[in-house]
Enzyme design. Structure first.
Site, mmCIF file in Angstrom:
data_model
loop_
_atom_site.group_PDB
_atom_site.id
_atom_site.type_symbol
_atom_site.label_atom_id
_atom_site.label_comp_id
_atom_site.label_asym_id
_atom_site.label_seq_id
_atom_site.Cartn_x
_atom_site.Cartn_y
_atom_site.Cartn_z
ATOM 1 N N CYS A 332 -45.786 -17.041 46.955
ATOM 2 C CA CYS A 332 -46.877 -16.519 46.127
ATOM 3 C C CYS A 332 -47.557 -15.248 46.635
ATOM 4 O O CYS A 332 -47.754 -14.315 45.842
ATOM 5 C CB CYS A 332 -47.901 -17.602 45.809
ATOM 6 S SG CYS A 332 -47.956 -18.965 46.958
ATOM 7 N N ARG A 361 -40.835 -24.009 56.533
ATOM 8 C CA ARG A 361 -42.059 -24.747 56.800
ATOM 9 C C ARG A 361 -41.784 -25.688 57.950
ATOM 10 O O ARG A 361 -40.796 -26.419 57.936
ATOM 11 C CB ARG A 361 -42.495 -25.569 55.577
ATOM 12 C CG ARG A 361 -42.868 -24.702 54.392
ATOM 13 C CD ARG A 361 -43.314 -25.558 53.223
ATOM 14 N NE ARG A 361 -43.467 -24.718 52.033
ATOM 15 C CZ ARG A 361 -43.695 -25.195 50.801
ATOM 16 N NH1 ARG A 361 -43.798 -26.500 50.614
ATOM 17 N NH2 ARG A 361 -43.816 -24.381 49.785
ATOM 18 N N GLN A 379 -36.648 -22.708 46.699
ATOM 19 C CA GLN A 379 -37.109 -23.412 45.510
ATOM 20 C C GLN A 379 -36.741 -22.612 44.280
ATOM 21 O O GLN A 379 -36.562 -21.411 44.356
ATOM 22 C CB GLN A 379 -38.636 -23.526 45.534
ATOM 23 C CG GLN A 379 -39.196 -24.396 46.611
ATOM 24 C CD GLN A 379 -40.710 -24.369 46.585
ATOM 25 O OE1 GLN A 379 -41.308 -23.311 46.561
ATOM 26 N NE2 GLN A 379 -41.321 -25.545 46.586
ATOM 27 N N ASP A 381 -38.614 -21.363 42.368
ATOM 28 C CA ASP A 381 -40.047 -21.083 42.351
ATOM 29 C C ASP A 381 -40.349 -19.951 41.375
ATOM 30 O O ASP A 381 -39.543 -19.041 41.219
ATOM 31 C CB ASP A 381 -40.424 -20.650 43.771
ATOM 32 C CG ASP A 381 -41.909 -20.518 43.983
ATOM 33 O OD1 ASP A 381 -42.662 -21.154 43.234
ATOM 34 O OD2 ASP A 381 -42.298 -19.772 44.889
ATOM 35 N N HIS A 383 -43.992 -17.758 39.628
ATOM 36 C CA HIS A 383 -45.433 -17.645 39.425
ATOM 37 C C HIS A 383 -45.676 -16.947 38.111
ATOM 38 O O HIS A 383 -45.098 -15.896 37.849
ATOM 39 C CB HIS A 383 -46.079 -16.894 40.586
ATOM 40 C CG HIS A 383 -45.967 -17.651 41.859
ATOM 41 N ND1 HIS A 383 -44.971 -17.429 42.772
ATOM 42 C CD2 HIS A 383 -46.683 -18.709 42.328
ATOM 43 C CE1 HIS A 383 -45.099 -18.290 43.770
ATOM 44 N NE2 HIS A 383 -46.123 -19.085 43.517
ATOM 45 N N LYS A 463 -53.569 -29.546 38.542
ATOM 46 C CA LYS A 463 -52.107 -29.487 38.503
ATOM 47 C C LYS A 463 -51.527 -30.654 37.726
ATOM 48 O O LYS A 463 -52.203 -31.660 37.482
ATOM 49 C CB LYS A 463 -51.539 -29.486 39.915
ATOM 50 C CG LYS A 463 -51.798 -30.780 40.661
ATOM 51 C CD LYS A 463 -50.999 -30.850 41.947
ATOM 52 C CE LYS A 463 -51.348 -32.101 42.740
ATOM 53 N NZ LYS A 463 -50.607 -32.254 43.975
ATOM 54 N N HIS A 509 -48.411 -21.712 39.657
ATOM 55 C CA HIS A 509 -47.260 -21.952 40.538
ATOM 56 C C HIS A 509 -46.452 -23.033 39.854
ATOM 57 O O HIS A 509 -47.008 -24.041 39.452
ATOM 58 C CB HIS A 509 -47.676 -22.508 41.892
ATOM 59 C CG HIS A 509 -48.727 -21.721 42.614
ATOM 60 N ND1 HIS A 509 -48.452 -20.982 43.725
ATOM 61 C CD2 HIS A 509 -50.049 -21.568 42.393
ATOM 62 C CE1 HIS A 509 -49.574 -20.414 44.167
ATOM 63 N NE2 HIS A 509 -50.564 -20.760 43.367
#
Length: 637
Positions: A332, A361, A379, A381, A383, A463, A509
RNA sequence: GCUGGCGUAGCUCAACGGCAGAGCAGCUGAUUUGUAAUCAGCAGGUUGUAGGUUCAAGUCCUAUCGCCAGCUCCA
């Protein structure tokens, strides 16, 4: 005569003597022996409960969800009784039911050995056979505290001290007594099919600062057949374990030099890349733009994003040229930099920025597991930068996309959780409420049943989490959609509105598969390693009957390969049955048998994984067949 | 990170503190085979790593790394 009226679920009602016990009523009515508890005015109670008022009553059989809960809770008590009779001095703490079973935490210096567990099970059987009556008793808190203090049950004393009510209930079976809200089965003989499954350490009240207890996990069922079925399912799950299949199918491996970081072998890399290209194909239709962002960024960025303050312990750092850098754990912050690389207008929104970037991570050593919890992953992923009034339509479109994905992978029902504003939050209450309403509306519009978890959202936004059930009915949280009011603030993101003013966008996200690694692990277990044709690392294997057919087989091999199929040729000097067995064990979707007949007729004889045989056909027709199968699997949009 | 369990050949697993073994996979040869295992031979190991106890350690002890089951965490 003093009587009360009891209404049954079928609408009929009966009159009984005030103060009579539920089980008297049950035997008077000739109720099925499977009934182990009852609901009086919708409240679950023991069968020994006396009825004092007019009420409604519903029988709870051991097969029902409530009944199973009672059964398992009572089995937990049975286990605790067995443990304390075998190992005096062991203190009891809590023993709740969980999905498919129960556990009980004990305070004992030595951990339980496998032999001791066998003994405990044997004692449980004895106690069940003895068919001890389970009785309920109420007493004032002070007396209960005195009682448990005398028994040396310090944890129970601590628990009672925290109970707000003035009276507490105790349950006795034989000599044994435990503090419990209940209800319980009428007698231990009802418990017929149970097993202690695992032993593990657990902290008192789940806090690692507290002392460690010994937890015994167990499972309990209405009858032996159901227990057996449950154990079979567990075994089946073990057979499907992606770590085992990953090795057997040569998909990936782990090495001590990189703990919790998979090495994908050629076949695993194909699966991995197929997943990514599938998501990419969705991105075209759903108007996403893919970006590529750096792996290692100056810590200044992580300070600004807030990750340094809140997420530092999960990050990797490095120093170059006396500058501190952090390896990205999320994409992000990088995306906000692209966003603000130029002036944005409301016409640019929603801006959907996708990134398959590799993330690192640090996960504590005890929590990593196979592909499902790793330290290095990527991911699907993205945004979404949008105006607040675009949230609902974006969520709506995300849900459509998600449905498409789940259909493709044949996941069953999903459970949806909406998490709302926590105590610590940033931003305006008004924005929060609008956003939560938008999320709820999008879910309702898409006709999705959801559960609200009040206060469970992150401090930066509400979320939605999606949990899917796999082929073994196990739940997995894959997709998540997280609103973020915080990062746009931190990075001072703006867009120019139609009115010419600077406005702050909202970030969403979101991920559909989640981590590709984790999804792959779940997919492997979902399909037991038998991937659908479009994902299968090897889609077709050609098997020759004898060496005489090798030249023709080679031609077929090349034709398939040139047409873009992942194909192998098994021309070894082995019997056909042997080659078929190996192709089957490798879970390859199609084996093509090439023998004398096929060479003569210029055909191939397909055998589908699982054993179904198809009549011989030409290569071109076979390719057509493969194509339509893949199209069907991926689902026409 | 914490508690417990486990690390023996590529895989699955044996070996009372007393010579490290089997099956499968691999390699070589024979066999030319039609829908889930053809036969024979060969090779394969500092028993995760480092210390220690012992006449002797895969086995007992300590540390360490990794894996597994949980706990915990997942701004």
């Amino acid at each position: 005569m003093d009587s009360i009226r009891v209404t049954l679920t079928d609408g009929k009602s009966v009159e009984i003597r005030r103060g009579s016990q539920i089980n008297e009523l049950a035997s008077a009515l000739g109720v099925n022996g499977d009934v182990i508890a009852a609901k009086v005015n919708r409240q679950l109670v023991d069968l020994s409960r006396a009825l004092e008022e007019d009420c409604s009553i519903e029988w709870v059989s051991r097969e029902s969800a409530d009944g199973l809960d009672v059964l398992r809770h009572s089995t937990a008590h049975l286990m605790a009784q067995a443990v304390q009779s075998l190992f005096p001095g062991t203190q009891v703490t809590i023993g709740p039911t969980i999905e498919d079973g129960f556990y009980y935490d004990f305070k004992r210096e030595q951990p339980f050995t496998p032999e001791e567990i066998e003994k405990i099970e044997a004692r449980m059987e004895e106690l069940a056979k003895a068919n001890l009556k389970v009785t309920r008793e109420e007493m004032p808190k002070s007396r209960a505290i005195e009682l448990f203090r005398k028994l040396g049950e310090n944890y129970k004393v601590a628990i009672i001290e925290e109970i707000p009510e003035e009276t507490v209930s105790l349950y006795r079976q034989g000599e044994w007594v435990d503090l419990c809200r209940g209800p319980h089965v009428p007698s231990t003989g009802v418990l017929k099919a149970f097993k202690i499954t695992t032993v593990a350490g657990a902290y008192w009240r789940g806090d690692e600062k507290n002392e460690m207890l010994q937890r015994l996990y167990g499972t309990s069922w209405p009858d032996k057949a159901k227990l057996k079925e449950h154990l079979r399912l567990l075994e089946e799950a073990q057979k499907r374990d992606h770590r085992k299949l990953g090795r057997e199918l040569d998909l990936f491996s782990f090495h001590p030099v990189a703990p919790a970081s998979p090495f994908f072998h050629p076949k695993g890399a194909i699966v991995y890349n197929q997943l990514i290209s599938y998501v990419r194909s969705l991105y075209v239709r759903y108007a996403y733009e893919e970006v590529i962002t750096p792996q290692i960024l100056d810590v200044e960025l992580w300070h600004r994003s807030g990750h340094y303050d809140h997420y530092r312990d999960s990050m990797y750092f490095t120093e170059v040229d006396e500058r501190q850098f952090g390896v990205k754990p999320m994409n992000c912050p990088g995306h906000t930099l692209i966003y603000s690389s130029r002036k944005r207008s409301y016409r640019d929104l929603p801006l959907r920025m996708a990134d398959f970037g590799r993330l690192h991570r640090y996960e504590r050593s005890g929590v990593t597991a196979g592909l499902t919890r790793v330290r290095s992953f990527s991911q699907d992923d993205a945004h979404i930068f949008c105006a607040p009034d675009q949230i609902e339509s974006e969520i709506s479109s995300l849900i459509k996309m998600l449905r498409e994905v789940y259909r493709t992978f044949q996941f069953g029902d999903m459970q949806v959780k909406l998490s709302t504003r926590p105590k610590d939050f940033i931003g305006d209450v008004e924005i929060w409420e609008k956003a939560e309403a938008a999320l709820g509306q999008a879910l309702s519009k898409e006709r999705i049943d959801y559960q609200v978890n009040p206060g469970d959202g992150a401090f930066y936004g509400p979320k939605i989490d999606f949990v899917v059930l796999d082929a073994l009915r196990r739940g997995w949280q894959l997709a998540t959609m997280q609103l973020d009011f915080f990062l746009p603030e931190r990075f001072e993101l703006v867009y120019t509105s139609a009115g010419g003013t600077d406005e702050r966008p909202v970030m969403i996200h979101r991920a559909l598969l989640g981590s590709i690694e984790r999804f792959m692990g779940i997919l492997i277990e979902h399909c037991a390693g038998a991937f659908p044709l479009w994902i299968a690392p090897v889609q077709v294997r050609i098997l020759t009957v004898t060496d005489d057919h090798k030249d023709y087989a080679k031609r077929i091999f090349e034709e398939l390969r040139n047409a873009g199929w992942r194909v192998e040729l098994d021309g070894r000097n082995e019997k056909l049955g042997y080659k078929i067995r190996e192709a089957q064990l490798a879970k390859i979707p199609y084996a093509l048998i090439i023998g004398e007949k096929e060479v003569q007729a210029q055909t191939v004889a397909p055998r589908r994984r699982g054993g179904e045989n198809f009549p011989p056909l030409g290569v071109a027709e076979f390719i057509q067949k493969l194509r339509s199968e893949v199209a069907q699997e991926k689902g026409a949009a």
